[in-house]
Enzyme design. Sequence first.
Site, PDB file in Angstrom:
ATOM      1  N   PRO A  96       0.730  -1.153   0.031  1.00  0.00           N
ATOM      2  CA  PRO A  96      -0.054  -0.021   0.107  1.00  0.00           C
ATOM      3  C   PRO A  96       0.672   1.258  -0.095  1.00  0.00           C
ATOM      4  CG  PRO A  96      -0.251  -1.278   2.002  1.00  0.00           C
ATOM      5  CD  PRO A  96       0.652  -2.170   1.192  1.00  0.00           C
ATOM      6  N   ASP A  97       2.046   1.270   0.626  1.00  0.00           N
ATOM      7  CA  ASP A  97       2.780   2.441   0.487  1.00  0.00           C
ATOM      8  C   ASP A  97       3.288   2.953  -0.568  1.00  0.00           C
ATOM      9  OD1 ASP A  97       4.092  -0.066   0.562  1.00  0.00           O
ATOM     10  OD2 ASP A  97       6.045   1.048   1.436  1.00  0.00           O
ATOM     11  N   THR A 124      12.742   0.672   4.637  1.00  0.00           N
ATOM     12  CA  THR A 124      13.333  -0.533   5.203  1.00  0.00           C
ATOM     13  C   THR A 124      13.786  -1.385   3.826  1.00  0.00           C
ATOM     14  OG1 THR A 124      11.768  -0.755   7.027  1.00  0.00           O
ATOM     15  CG2 THR A 124      13.001  -2.705   6.285  1.00  0.00           C
TER      16      THR A 124
END
EC number: 2.7.1.33
Length: 257
Positions: free
Chosen positions: A108-109, A132
């Site tokens: 979703p990001d 990350t």
Amino acid sequence: MLLAIDCGNTNTVFSIWDGTQFLATWRIATDHKRTADEYHVWLSTLLSLTKIEARISEAVISSTVPRVVFNLRVLCNRYYDCRPLVVGKPECRLPVAPRVDQGTTVGPDRLVNTVAGFHLHGGNLIVVDFGTATTFDVVDADGAYIGGVIAPGVNLSLEALHMAAAALPHVDVTKPQQAIGTNTVACIQSGVYWGYIGLVEGIVRQIRLERDSPMKVIATGGLAPLFDQGFNLFDRVEDDLTMQGLVLIHQYNKDLE
């Protein structure tokens, strides 16, 4: 007011949007064991300290950690009396549907970043996010997400090197003065920094070749400014790209009601 929440693998970011601007942004380490009550105490304390009188009535969530979403939903339901819009769920609509393999799950990001990137810079765009993982997401001329690249993140690479090689220390990433390190720490920093410069250059070059287009490149994520020091890798660095995308997606879904 709108509470925008971006939950990543390392940190979770909360922003307060008043309809025209972000009044405040805070981050906390991502922890799937953290309860809705703990989130509320933390947020209430920060709101009080910053003297922001935020009457939160709406919320939108993007999360790469599924186990955290439940407690974030409870936070919004219990304390702000609202049902949050969760990116990636069936009830959340995007301005342009992704054009990827059927059945493919896209973080979703990444979708949020491409929505904001297209809104700010138009199509034929590459969004590089230093999180990350270091991700490269490609947007076509129509604003659709068409795929991308996932590479290990900078800090993840440093941590893996330290964990796998007992004699190598854990170091912070920084821009070295030269490529040739004269001690172990400098050698590691050089390898990671110049290695990621080469990674970005190489992947962007390959995407442009495959798309047969110059492609604009924007970057986001906490380490993006570090890799934007005189190399012309990016057309622009957008510090709050994900939050801007969450606001845009929330507004788009409200307009459909």
